[in-house]
Enzyme design. Structure first.
Site, PDB file in Angstrom:
ATOM      1  N   GLU A  11      -1.264 -10.808   0.789  1.00 58.25           N
ATOM      2  CA  GLU A  11      -1.402 -10.479  -0.727  1.00 58.25           C
ATOM      3  C   GLU A  11       0.392 -10.353  -1.033  1.00 58.25           C
ATOM      4  O   GLU A  11       1.205  -9.811  -0.089  1.00 58.25           O
ATOM      5  CB  GLU A  11      -1.956  -9.167  -1.076  1.00 58.25           C
ATOM      6  CG  GLU A  11      -3.334  -9.482  -1.323  1.00 58.25           C
ATOM      7  CD  GLU A  11      -4.210  -8.293  -1.556  1.00 58.25           C
ATOM      8  OE1 GLU A  11      -3.495  -7.199  -2.131  1.00 58.25           O
ATOM      9  OE2 GLU A  11      -5.305  -8.183  -1.531  1.00 58.25           O
ATOM     10  N   LYS A  59       3.483  -8.306  -2.054  1.00 57.62           N
ATOM     11  CA  LYS A  59       3.971  -7.092  -2.221  1.00 57.62           C
ATOM     12  C   LYS A  59       4.831  -6.759  -3.432  1.00 57.62           C
ATOM     13  O   LYS A  59       5.816  -7.055  -3.360  1.00 57.62           O
ATOM     14  CB  LYS A  59       4.538  -6.440  -0.984  1.00 57.62           C
ATOM     15  CG  LYS A  59       4.795  -4.997  -1.175  1.00 57.62           C
ATOM     16  CD  LYS A  59       5.437  -4.375   0.298  1.00 57.62           C
ATOM     17  CE  LYS A  59       5.286  -2.876   0.420  1.00 57.62           C
ATOM     18  NZ  LYS A  59       5.895  -1.988  -0.739  1.00 57.62           N
ATOM     19  N   ARG A 115       0.986   7.459  -7.829  1.00 55.86           N
ATOM     20  CA  ARG A 115       0.720   7.640  -6.426  1.00 55.86           C
ATOM     21  C   ARG A 115       0.890   9.164  -6.183  1.00 55.86           C
ATOM     22  O   ARG A 115       0.250   9.420  -5.012  1.00 55.86           O
ATOM     23  CB  ARG A 115       1.945   6.785  -5.726  1.00 55.86           C
ATOM     24  CG  ARG A 115       1.972   6.824  -4.355  1.00 55.86           C
ATOM     25  CD  ARG A 115       3.212   6.408  -3.961  1.00 55.86           C
ATOM     26  NE  ARG A 115       3.370   6.932  -2.571  1.00 55.86           N
ATOM     27  CZ  ARG A 115       3.569   6.074  -1.602  1.00 55.86           C
ATOM     28  NH1 ARG A 115       3.576   4.668  -1.677  1.00 55.86           N
ATOM     29  NH2 ARG A 115       3.531   6.782  -0.363  1.00 55.86           N
ATOM     30  N   PHE A 171      -5.240  -4.324  -6.628  1.00 50.09           N
ATOM     31  CA  PHE A 171      -5.746  -4.912  -5.372  1.00 50.09           C
ATOM     32  C   PHE A 171      -6.776  -3.999  -4.747  1.00 50.09           C
ATOM     33  O   PHE A 171      -7.389  -4.552  -3.487  1.00 50.09           O
ATOM     34  CB  PHE A 171      -4.341  -4.752  -4.339  1.00 50.09           C
ATOM     35  CG  PHE A 171      -3.746  -3.674  -4.531  1.00 50.09           C
ATOM     36  CD1 PHE A 171      -4.278  -2.352  -3.961  1.00 50.09           C
ATOM     37  CD2 PHE A 171      -2.349  -3.413  -5.297  1.00 50.09           C
ATOM     38  CE1 PHE A 171      -3.369  -1.134  -3.934  1.00 50.09           C
ATOM     39  CE2 PHE A 171      -1.819  -2.436  -5.139  1.00 50.09           C
ATOM     40  CZ  PHE A 171      -2.055  -1.154  -4.801  1.00 50.09           C
ATOM     41  N   ARG A 197      -2.578   6.525   6.682  1.00 48.82           N
ATOM     42  CA  ARG A 197      -1.622   5.122   7.171  1.00 48.82           C
ATOM     43  C   ARG A 197      -2.245   4.719   8.505  1.00 48.82           C
ATOM     44  O   ARG A 197      -1.974   5.192   9.534  1.00 48.82           O
ATOM     45  CB  ARG A 197      -0.275   5.576   7.243  1.00 48.82           C
ATOM     46  CG  ARG A 197       0.706   4.718   7.102  1.00 48.82           C
ATOM     47  CD  ARG A 197       2.028   5.180   7.375  1.00 48.82           C
ATOM     48  NE  ARG A 197       2.595   5.870   6.386  1.00 48.82           N
ATOM     49  CZ  ARG A 197       3.320   5.323   5.341  1.00 48.82           C
ATOM     50  NH1 ARG A 197       3.025   4.261   5.036  1.00 48.82           N
ATOM     51  NH2 ARG A 197       3.978   6.400   4.463  1.00 48.82           N
ATOM     52  N   LYS A 231       2.590  -3.937   5.721  1.00 52.27           N
ATOM     53  CA  LYS A 231       3.606  -4.442   4.917  1.00 52.27           C
ATOM     54  C   LYS A 231       4.407  -5.221   5.580  1.00 52.27           C
ATOM     55  O   LYS A 231       5.076  -4.812   6.697  1.00 52.27           O
ATOM     56  CB  LYS A 231       4.171  -3.311   4.143  1.00 52.27           C
ATOM     57  CG  LYS A 231       4.691  -2.430   4.795  1.00 52.27           C
ATOM     58  CD  LYS A 231       5.112  -1.128   3.753  1.00 52.27           C
ATOM     59  CE  LYS A 231       5.594  -0.177   4.686  1.00 52.27           C
ATOM     60  NZ  LYS A 231       5.681   1.202   3.904  1.00 52.27           N
TER      61      LYS A 231
HETATM   62  P1  AMP Z   1       5.520   1.463   0.768  1.00 54.65           P
HETATM   63  O1  AMP Z   1       5.552   2.263  -0.328  1.00 54.65           O
HETATM   64  O2  AMP Z   1       6.558   0.737   1.143  1.00 54.65           O
HETATM   65  O3  AMP Z   1       4.910   2.224   1.864  1.00 54.65           O
HETATM   66  O4  AMP Z   1       4.404   0.194   0.444  1.00 54.65           O
HETATM   67  C1  AMP Z   1       3.235   0.340   0.202  1.00 54.65           C
HETATM   68  C2  AMP Z   1       3.015   0.107  -1.392  1.00 54.65           C
HETATM   69  O5  AMP Z   1       3.137  -1.156  -1.592  1.00 54.65           O
HETATM   70  C3  AMP Z   1       1.770   0.775  -2.011  1.00 54.65           C
HETATM   71  O6  AMP Z   1       1.410   1.973  -2.232  1.00 54.65           O
HETATM   72  C4  AMP Z   1       1.925  -0.192  -3.389  1.00 54.65           C
HETATM   73  O7  AMP Z   1       2.306   0.726  -4.226  1.00 54.65           O
HETATM   74  C5  AMP Z   1       2.593  -1.270  -3.174  1.00 54.65           C
HETATM   75  N1  AMP Z   1       1.938  -2.583  -3.289  1.00 54.65           N
HETATM   76  C6  AMP Z   1       2.541  -3.829  -3.820  1.00 54.65           C
HETATM   77  N2  AMP Z   1       1.758  -4.755  -3.748  1.00 54.65           N
HETATM   78  C7  AMP Z   1       0.752  -4.372  -3.132  1.00 54.65           C
HETATM   79  C8  AMP Z   1      -0.687  -5.076  -2.552  1.00 54.65           C
HETATM   80  N3  AMP Z   1      -0.876  -6.440  -2.964  1.00 54.65           N
HETATM   81  N4  AMP Z   1      -1.551  -4.327  -1.901  1.00 54.65           N
HETATM   82  C9  AMP Z   1      -1.196  -2.989  -1.628  1.00 54.65           C
HETATM   83  N5  AMP Z   1      -0.288  -2.333  -2.081  1.00 54.65           N
HETATM   84  C10 AMP Z   1       0.568  -3.083  -2.805  1.00 54.65           C
END
Ligand code: AMP
Length: 557
Positions: free
Chosen positions: A246, A248, A268, A339, A415, A421
């Site tokens: 997907e 991001k 969040r 998502f 997690r 990611k």
């Molecule tokens: P991070 O904040 O860097 O840990 O990345 C995870 C975050 O990416 C999630 O908490 C979401 O807010 C965001 N995100 C963006 N696109 C997506 C997606 N397609 N699926 C899940 N999370 C996503």
């Protein structure tokens, strides 16, 4: 129950560093807690007054607290601050100050836990003109009736720094032990209820069956499942075989709760942000074809002209907006990409494999193109196609790509590698600022160097991983100083200790082992990327995460 009883438990917890012993102490205590206090005491044991998602917040920083202490002890706030600095801990300082006072006036009555809680609630509810004074007065009243030891823990609780080494995991184990139920049943119930009071009460009164009956409730936010950094696209595909890719999206996560026509949106951090996002709420009400549902997605601000995502700061400006919301909405229009789905028509969805959840999401949402749609997805087992998908995502200006395990459940707050990611840069860390240094020369008058800490998952303690001073612009210095100054607990030789509240995203060149820092690790060449207002200190990266990144970095060599 008298508050002094809870305080004696805090004392025994502080006196041991053994996790087993702490669990035992908490379990034994929980068994003795009367039913009508079971909804509040578990949270108090981890130093929280209200559940994370509650809209209640004490809103007392160090300076208001010192005023209250000064008032009760018949001294000045500046003297309180000095004593805190010498003691190196707010709790110990207040204990000393109250002990001095006790020699003059003997406290007449005993504080009750319920009474303390009600006073905290009053403090949280004080709003509008004169509310600061009212908060101080209520707190002063409490402290006036407190013994020195009680004072110590009251102020630590108020500042959100209980420091008895009990975090969520330990409390969960203790609840299981106390009421003879399995840890997994408690864990599961906590995931859906997100409230230790509810969980402890069910465990005590109805055992595992009661825990299993706890349902998600529309309107009560669930902790989001978190993503892990992919070691590499290849490695993830080796592990998963085929997976869902997907985009991001670079925005802010939203958890949308719908019941009938009513929609609530949570950030969040589980804050209710509905009033700032009427556009998303309206669209959700139209698009989600269900009576009751909880879905998750990313709210993105796309520039209408360039079609590229806007800066994160713009998104946060909208999330925080309290007035002129409609105007702001036109200025920074949002698009939402969904998502996941966690709850649908009375049924908890989190145990379903992701592919099923995504399918349900598709069935229940009537997309509005460019406004409210599902995240772009490709299911594949082909690494080459994954690389192409990733390149395309980056070319369109997105942050990166998610790779999701099709068979995995949704685990709130965890997690666990069910979604990875992939981002172009070395993983940044979100760290808590726990202290700072006053600048010198051109930077005099500004707090210009910041002490960064990661959270120890087991004890909840914040342990230093480094200091950052470079890469901060003058504008940021202003912003940081303004943000951090009200959080100063005390200072010593130009160094200030801060109430942990501000989380910053930090980039760095490398993680090293270090005996000099409490965490055992040090960041090499750290640089502040931005303030993460969307994260609370409890959501900051953990020491365990730092260690993981350290190991990954070693393997990559
Ligand atoms: P991070 O904040 O860097 O840990 O990345 C995870 C975050 O990416 C999630 O908490 C979401 O807010 C965001 N995100 C963006 N696109 C997506 C997606 N397609 N699926 C899940 N999370 C996503």
């Amino acid at each position: 129950m008298e508050y002094s009883r809870l305080v004696s438990v805090y004392e025994s917890l502080e006196a041991t560093s053994s996790k087993l012993e702490k669990t035992e102490i908490v379990a034994r205590f929980l068994r003795e807690v009367p039913e009508d206090l079971l909804d509040i005491i578990p949270s108090l044991l981890i130093g929280r007054v209200f559940p994370e998602w509650s809209e209640l917040e004490l809103g007392i920083g160090p300076s208001l607290l010192y005023e209250a202490v000064a008032f009760v002890c018949g001294t000045r706030a500046s003297e309180v601050k000095g004593i805190v600095a010498r003691a190196g801990d707010v709790g110990e300082a207040v204990e000393q100050l109250l002990a001095r006072k006790v020699q003059l006036t003997l406290f007449a009555r005993k504080l009750l836990v319920r009474e303390v809680y009600e006073a905290f609630k009053k403090i949280a509810l004080a709003s509008g003109a004169g509310s600061q004074d009212r908060k101080v007065r209520i707190l002063a009243d409490l402290l006036a009736s407190a013994s020195p030891k009680e004072g110590k823990y009251l102020v630590r609780t108020v500042l959100g720094e209980l420091r008895v080494g009990v975090a969520e995991g330990l409390l969960r184990d203790a609840i299981a032990q106390a009421f003879n139920v399995s840890v997994s049943a408690v864990e599961r119930a906590y995931m859906v209820a997100n409230d230790f009071g509810t969980v402890a009460r069910a465990a005590k009164l109805e055992g595992e069956e009661g825990l299993a009956r706890i349902k998600m409730e529309v309107g009560r936010p669930i902790k989001p499942m978190l993503a892990q950094l992919a070691p590499s696209i290849e490695k993830v595909f080796e592990e998963l075989g085929s997976a869902a890719l997907e985009i991001k999206y670079d925005g802010a996560r939203v958890q949308i709760h719908k019941r009938g026509d009513e929609v609530k949106i949570f950030s969040r951090r589980l804050e209710n942000v509905t009033s700032a996002l009427p556009d998303i709420a309206r669209r959700a009400a139209r698009a989600i074809k269900a009576e009751e549902a909880i879905v998750e997605g990313e709210a993105v601000a796309i520039d209408p002209k360039t079609r590229r995502p806007r800066a994160f700061q713009d998104i946060l400006r909208r999330f925080r907006r309290k007035y002129d919301v409609e105007k702001m909405m036109e200025e920074i229009p949002f698009e939402t990409y969904l998502f996941d789905i966690l709850y649908l028509e009375g049924e908890v969805m989190i145990d379903l494999p992701f592919e099923k959840r995504r399918q349900k999401l598709g069935e229940v949402v009537e997309e509005e193109k460019g406004k409210f749609e599902l995240a772009e997805q490709l299911v594949t087992g082909d690494v080459k196609r994954a690389h192409e998908f990733y390149s395309r995502a980056l070319a369109k200006g997105h942050e990166g790509m998610m790779i999701k395990n099709l068979k995995a459940p949704y685990i709130p707050g965890a997690r666990v590698g069910y979604m990875y990611k992939v981002k172009p840069v070395m993983e940044t860390l979100d760290l808590v600022i726990t202290g700072a240094l006053w600048g010198t020369g051109k930077r005099a008058g500004w707090l210009s160097s910041y002490i960064l800490a990661a959270r120890d998952e087991d004890t909840g303690e914040l342990l230093e991983v480094g200091r950052v001073g470079t890469g901060v612009t003058e504008e940021q210095l202003e912003e940081f100083t303004a943000r951090l100054k009200p959080l100063i607990e005390f200072e010593e030789a130009g160094e200030v200790r801060l109430k942990p509240s501000v989380v910053v995203e930090v980039a760095y060149q490398e993680i090293q082992r270090s005996p000099n820092y409490a965490s055992g690790f040090a960041l090499r060449f750290p640089r502040v990327v931005r303030i993460r207002d969307d994260k609370s200190p409890e959501e900051a990266d953990t020491v365990q995460r730092v260690k993981e990144l350290y190991e990954m970095q070693r393997q990559a060599r």
